[in-house]
Design a protein around this motif. Structure first.
Motif, short mmCIF file in Angstrom:
data_model
loop_
_atom_site.label_atom_id
_atom_site.label_comp_id
_atom_site.label_asym_id
_atom_site.label_seq_id
_atom_site.Cartn_x
_atom_site.Cartn_y
_atom_site.Cartn_z
N ASN A 62 60.86 57.19 37.47
CA ASN A 62 61.79 56.86 38.55
C ASN A 62 63.10 57.64 38.42
OD1 ASN A 62 62.45 55.26 40.92
ND2 ASN A 62 63.96 54.28 39.59
N ARG A 74 56.58 57.94 44.05
CA ARG A 74 56.67 56.87 43.07
C ARG A 74 55.33 56.17 42.85
NH1 ARG A 74 61.29 53.60 44.90
NH2 ARG A 74 62.57 55.09 43.78
N LEU A 75 54.70 55.74 43.90
CA LEU A 75 53.47 54.95 43.78
C LEU A 75 52.35 55.74 43.10
CD1 LEU A 75 52.22 52.21 44.44
CD2 LEU A 75 51.50 53.16 46.63
N TYR A 78 53.07 56.21 39.39
CA TYR A 78 52.85 54.99 38.62
C TYR A 78 51.35 54.75 38.39
CZ TYR A 78 57.75 53.68 39.46
OH TYR A 78 59.11 53.63 39.51
N ILE A 79 50.55 54.98 39.40
CA ILE A 79 49.10 54.78 39.26
C ILE A 79 48.53 55.74 38.23
CG2 ILE A 79 46.89 55.03 40.48
CD1 ILE A 79 48.34 53.90 42.97
N CYS A 115 46.67 44.55 39.53
CA CYS A 115 47.87 44.60 40.36
C CYS A 115 49.11 44.09 39.62
CB CYS A 115 47.65 43.85 41.65
SG CYS A 115 47.08 42.17 41.44
N LEU A 118 50.82 47.31 38.16
CA LEU A 118 51.50 48.09 39.20
C LEU A 118 52.67 47.29 39.76
CD1 LEU A 118 51.65 50.61 40.92
CD2 LEU A 118 50.04 49.55 42.51
N LEU A 122 56.66 48.41 39.98
CA LEU A 122 57.38 48.40 41.26
C LEU A 122 58.53 47.39 41.27
CD1 LEU A 122 54.36 48.72 43.71
CD2 LEU A 122 56.05 50.48 43.13
#
Length: 193
Positions: A62, A74-75, A78-79, A115, A118, A122
């Motif tokens: 980030n 970002r997403l 992260y994954i 989830c 993740l 987030l």
């Protein structure tokens, strides 16, 4: 207690906003691996380790993304980090404990799509936690995950010995226990922000 204090962040993630029992994230391993304590504890520890690695990496990623004004990546970033951390855990567990690796089965690679992990990355980003706060948040969330899965495994082991109506056995019993645990944890809702 100050909202951004370290102890508040830990206990908020651990109890008041428990990822499994209050936010309903990470239910797949919670329901799937909580049949026995001997598999629940290692799964909780593996998930906590992945949460910690993901949290640290998400913080660093980030910072880089904000510096270059490319937050839209970002997403996917992260994954990729979560998948890499899970692969690391999977390889280590396969090497160090093949029996446990087989016992966890498909649920170990499913940490990648958990989830809760993740969500952790987030949530800490959107709450703008600094590095220490991010690490404490990950430890609190991991400890809360371990608490939830161990409670569920303990209850399921105890109820295996009980005489229950056939309609409440198997998946139905797991869902009923999860609901009761969730209701119990709703009592902590007033402690968090």
């Amino acid at each position: 207690m100050e909202v951004n204090s370290i102890s508040f962040i830990f206990f908020n993630a651990f109890l008041a906003n428990n990822f499994v029992l209050a936010l309903f994230l990470g239910l797949c391993p919670f329901l799937g691996v909580s049949g026995k304590l001997e598999t629940a504890v290692p799964m909780g520890l593996a998930t906590t380790f992945v949460m910690l690695v993901s949290s640290v990496c998400a913080y660093a990623i980030n910072q880089v993304l904000v510096t270059f004004d490319i937050e839209y990546l970002r997403l996917i970033s992260y994954i990729a980090v979560i998948a890499s951390a899970v692969q690391l855990v999977e390889m280590a567990m396969k090497k160090l404990s093949p029996a446990l690796f087989r016992a966890l089965g498909i649920f170990l690679p499913l940490i990648t799509t958990n989830c809760a992990i993740l969500g952790l990355a987030l949530f800490q980003t959107f709450k703008e936690y600094n590095f220490i706060q991010s690490v404490v948040y990950a430890l609190g969330a991991g400890a809360g995950f371990i608490l939830a899965i161990v409670l569920m495994a303990g209850l399921r082991e105890r109820l295996e010995l009980a005489k229950l109506p056939s309609v409440t056995q198997g998946a139905a019993l797991s869902l009923i226990l999860g609901g009761v645990l969730s209701l119990a944890f709703m009592g902590f809702a007033g402690l968090g922000a």
